[in-house]
Design an enzyme around this catalytic site. Structure first.
Site, PDB file in Angstrom:
ATOM      1  N   LYS A  51       0.786  -1.232   0.000  1.00 28.99           N
ATOM      2  CA  LYS A  51       0.000   0.000   0.000  1.00 28.99           C
ATOM      3  C   LYS A  51       0.820   1.284   0.000  1.00 28.99           C
ATOM      4  O   LYS A  51       0.283   2.371   0.242  1.00 28.99           O
ATOM      5  CB  LYS A  51      -1.028   0.033   1.160  1.00 28.99           C
ATOM      6  CG  LYS A  51      -1.852  -1.216   1.344  1.00 28.99           C
ATOM      7  CD  LYS A  51      -2.313  -1.859   0.074  1.00 28.99           C
ATOM      8  CE  LYS A  51      -3.339  -1.041  -0.695  1.00 28.99           C
ATOM      9  NZ  LYS A  51      -3.581  -1.682  -2.034  1.00 28.99           N
ATOM     10  N   HIS A 117       7.068  -7.376  -2.342  1.00 28.49           N
ATOM     11  CA  HIS A 117       6.755  -6.770  -1.033  1.00 28.49           C
ATOM     12  C   HIS A 117       7.628  -7.405   0.058  1.00 28.49           C
ATOM     13  O   HIS A 117       7.408  -7.153   1.244  1.00 28.49           O
ATOM     14  CB  HIS A 117       5.285  -7.004  -0.664  1.00 28.49           C
ATOM     15  CG  HIS A 117       4.311  -6.159  -1.421  1.00 28.49           C
ATOM     16  ND1 HIS A 117       4.510  -4.826  -1.674  1.00 28.49           N
ATOM     17  CD2 HIS A 117       3.092  -6.454  -1.944  1.00 28.49           C
ATOM     18  CE1 HIS A 117       3.458  -4.341  -2.338  1.00 28.49           C
ATOM     19  NE2 HIS A 117       2.598  -5.309  -2.514  1.00 28.49           N
ATOM     20  N   SER A 147      -4.907   2.286   4.424  1.00 30.02           N
ATOM     21  CA  SER A 147      -5.017   1.763   3.063  1.00 30.02           C
ATOM     22  C   SER A 147      -5.023   0.224   3.083  1.00 30.02           C
ATOM     23  O   SER A 147      -5.801  -0.420   2.374  1.00 30.02           O
ATOM     24  CB  SER A 147      -3.852   2.290   2.221  1.00 30.02           C
ATOM     25  OG  SER A 147      -3.962   1.837   0.901  1.00 30.02           O
TER      26      SER A 147
END
Ligand code: A3P
Length: 303
Positions: A51, A117, A147
């Site tokens: 995010k 990620h 988020s």
């Protein structure tokens, strides 16, 4: 997580400890292949905690490298196929399980743009050995949390986020997919001190002045842009334009339920103010000071 491509049924992942990091099976089950992934010297790795604006940076890099030479890809190939998610084993409606490593290996473009990620210690060693360029983008913890909460509500393979207050505490405890936000941003920041091919960016700077940040990115990548190209890229990556762009807004992915929340949600700095209570904010700030000791790493919660 389980997936039946015929029935298109998804079930939410469950968190477990994986080498000290909270993860779901979706991002660990291809571990061997990910760890043995053979990076090439011109590969560019886009690394973020979820995010932080990964898709934003991905589209910018894709436009920088291929916007002029193959403009048709902008209207025909979804961003997750142009910039594969290395560790993902995402269910797909066309070909069963999509392995990020396969998508990356099948890329015919050069450079290959690859997204991860993973916390820094999980990055396959070939990226370091090949001295690949890495673009890391960080976003302040409060907006990242908000988020991520809305993302976990709508992304049907993510663990159920539960209520906001419990989510808030789990975020501070690092019980999120990809682990602790605090460890992620800090450890990537530390890595930058010893590995010079990392460009560390901030979402808040991008919101403040996207053009300035694209110029810095170009200087890191040794690219030069004409005034016209720069204008076109700035236009294409504006929030409202990306939100409308089916090849960048993830509307082609059936595992996201846009009725719950769109992927391109608000795109703002400071939306945390609409979620944090005064008491939560105090608790958060107190805890933040204990975890974020490095004075050189500053993340802005408003601009
Ligand atoms: P919000 O949920 O706060 O709106 P990622 O791509 O890493 O999953 O990050 C998604 C977040 O980045 C979402 O934040 C999304 O709206 C925001 N984002 C994506 N493109 C953006 C843009 N062009 N401008 C501003 N924010 C953007």
């Amino acid at each position: 997580m389980s997936f039946d491509p015929k029935k298109m049924e998804f079930s939410r992942g469950e968190l477990f400890d994986f080498h000290g990091v909270a993860m779901v099976e979706q991002f660990t089950k291809n571990w061997e292949k990910v760890q043995n992934f053979q990076a090439r010297p011109d590969d560019i790795l886009i690394a973020t905690y979820p995010k932080a604006g990964t898709t934003w940076v991905s589209l910018i890099l894709d436009l920088l490298y291929f916007g002029q030479t193959s403009p048709e890809r902008q209207t025909s190939i979804p961003i997750h196929k142009r910039v594969p998610f290395l560790e993902s084993t995402l269910p797909s409606n066309d070909a069963g399980l999509h392995l990020g490593t396969d998508v990356a290996e099948n890329l015919t473009t050069s450079p290959r743009l690859i997204k991860t990620h993973y916390p820094v210690q999980f990055v396959p060693k070939s990226f370091w050995e090949q001295n690949c360029k890495i673009v890391y983008m960080a976003r302040n913890a409060k907006d990242s949390m908000v988020s991520f909460f809305h993302f976990d509500r709508m992304m049907m393979t993510q663990p159920d986020p539960g209520d906001w207050n419990s989510y808030f505490h789990r975020f501070m405890e690092g019980q999120m997919v990809f682990g602790s936000w605090y460890d992620h941003v800090n450890n990537w920041w530390k890595k930058k001190q010893t590995y010079s091919n990392i460009h560390y960016m901030f979402y808040e700077d991008m919101i403040e002045d996207t053009g300035r940040e694209i110029d810095k990115l170009c200087s890191f990548l040794c690219l030069s842009l004409s005034a016209e190209e720069r204008k076109q890229i700035l236009y294409g990556v504006q929030f409202d334009n990306m939100k409308r762009n089916k090849m960048a807004n993830y509307s082609t992915l059936p595992i996201m339920d846009f009725k719950i929340s769109p992927f391109m949600r608000k795109g703002k700095v400071g939306d945390w103010r609409n979620h944090f209570t005064v008491a939560q904010n105090e608790e958060f700030d107190e805890d933040y000071k204990k975890k974020m000791k490095d004075p050189t790493l500053e993340l802005r919660t408003e601009i």
